[in-house]
Scaffold this motif. Sequence first.
Motif, short mmCIF file in Angstrom:
data_model
loop_
_atom_site.label_atom_id
_atom_site.label_comp_id
_atom_site.label_asym_id
_atom_site.label_seq_id
_atom_site.Cartn_x
_atom_site.Cartn_y
_atom_site.Cartn_z
N SER A 137 39.90 3.74 0.49
CA SER A 137 38.87 2.82 0.57
C SER A 137 39.58 1.32 0.76
O SER A 137 39.49 0.77 1.59
CB SER A 137 37.93 2.93 -0.64
OG SER A 137 37.02 1.83 -0.41
N SER A 181 39.30 -0.88 4.30
CA SER A 181 38.19 -1.77 4.04
C SER A 181 38.71 -2.98 3.38
O SER A 181 38.07 -4.11 3.16
CB SER A 181 37.17 -1.30 3.09
OG SER A 181 37.39 -0.97 1.90
N LYS A 239 39.12 -3.16 -0.14
CA LYS A 239 38.34 -3.12 -1.38
C LYS A 239 38.36 -1.48 -2.11
O LYS A 239 38.14 -0.55 -1.04
CB LYS A 239 36.89 -3.19 -1.18
CG LYS A 239 36.84 -4.81 -0.61
CD LYS A 239 35.72 -5.13 -0.64
CE LYS A 239 35.26 -6.66 -0.13
NZ LYS A 239 35.99 -7.57 -0.90
N THR A 265 36.55 1.35 -4.39
CA THR A 265 35.05 1.60 -4.42
C THR A 265 34.11 0.76 -5.40
O THR A 265 33.36 0.41 -4.95
CB THR A 265 35.05 3.24 -4.90
OG1 THR A 265 35.81 4.13 -4.16
CG2 THR A 265 33.72 3.40 -5.06
N TYR A 287 34.02 -2.40 -3.59
CA TYR A 287 33.12 -2.55 -2.46
C TYR A 287 31.61 -2.36 -3.04
O TYR A 287 30.67 -3.10 -2.37
CB TYR A 287 33.27 -1.14 -1.84
CG TYR A 287 32.91 -1.11 -0.40
CD1 TYR A 287 31.68 -1.83 0.22
CD2 TYR A 287 33.60 -0.29 0.51
CE1 TYR A 287 31.86 -1.99 1.57
CE2 TYR A 287 33.42 -0.41 1.81
CZ TYR A 287 32.43 -1.05 2.43
OH TYR A 287 32.30 -1.00 3.64
N GLU A 316 30.01 0.95 8.88
CA GLU A 316 30.90 1.13 7.85
C GLU A 316 31.05 2.69 7.47
O GLU A 316 32.02 3.03 6.94
CB GLU A 316 30.33 0.49 6.66
CG GLU A 316 30.22 -1.06 6.68
CD GLU A 316 29.54 -1.69 5.34
OE1 GLU A 316 30.36 -2.73 4.72
OE2 GLU A 316 28.35 -1.53 5.33
N ASN A 325 34.49 5.04 7.41
CA ASN A 325 34.84 5.75 6.19
C ASN A 325 35.25 7.00 6.44
O ASN A 325 35.93 7.77 5.88
CB ASN A 325 33.63 5.38 5.00
CG ASN A 325 34.29 5.86 3.81
OD1 ASN A 325 35.19 5.44 3.17
ND2 ASN A 325 33.39 6.83 3.20
N ILE A 348 32.78 -5.40 7.39
CA ILE A 348 32.50 -5.13 5.87
C ILE A 348 31.46 -6.19 5.71
O ILE A 348 31.53 -7.40 5.74
CB ILE A 348 33.69 -5.31 4.73
CG1 ILE A 348 34.90 -4.31 5.39
CG2 ILE A 348 33.23 -5.17 3.53
CD1 ILE A 348 34.33 -2.85 5.36
#
Length: 282
Positions: free
Chosen positions: A178, A182, A184, A186, A189, A208, A212, A261
């Motif tokens: 993650s 991204s 970030k 989890t 996020y 997104e 993922n 994001i």
Amino acid sequence: MKQMEGIQLFEEKKVRTIWDQEEEKWYFSIVDIISVLTESIDSSAYWRKLKQRLKAEGNETVTNCHGLKMKAADGKMRMTDVADTEQVFRLIQSIPSSKAEPFKLWLSQVASERLDEMQDPELSIDRALEQYLNLGYSESWINQRIKSIEIRKELTNEWKNRGLKEGVQFATLTDIISKAWSGKTTKEYKILKGLKKENLRDNMTNTELILNMLAEASTTDISKATTPESFEDNMIVAQQGGNVAKVAMKELESKTGKKVITSLNAKDVLQQKSIDKNLDNK
């Protein structure tokens, strides 16, 4: 004891449930059942009084009931009195209600459906589709979400094949993936999206979710190709898999001029869709 928590609906009223995989049986929140059958303002108080009466009568239904942690209205996990299907049937006999018979039929159906799903996994997928549709998700998003479950399962199976353990190791690798794509973890996020106990993937946009999925699918493919042996080797693979999705995200952002994001969660998106629909109908 492996458990799966969920919510069943009876006449649009929620009944919290837990499926015990080892015992292969449902456990139902007793206060939720009382709320459905009696429409009591305070189902907890109703249950306390009923429990006292049943104990005084020597009723084993109460004696055998036990507590499990379930998500309360405030979002916190709290101990809740539960009963299995057989106990619930006996309990219903002590609660005068015009809904007793239809509730018994519903209860039998819930138990039957779960056993059917164990024999035919496609039924479980069909139920998930129906539930997401009822919540207001679009069909395109639901298809992506179902696919993401399959991809996540392939990844966790690959980790198990590498001798990794569920829990801390799985969570650590997930965070690495993650963070790589991204920026970030989890937790970070979920904070961005204003989530607490909610599932992060259920609150991702289509883009997104797709990215993922790409990150996790790439991690699986790289792992199969390189056969990492240690946990540290798997951490490197997780970083590489996440980086594949990061490259795709940066390329997309350069073409659209928009950040992928977003702080939008499912509630925000569904509310906006409802507003847009109402405007279109005027």
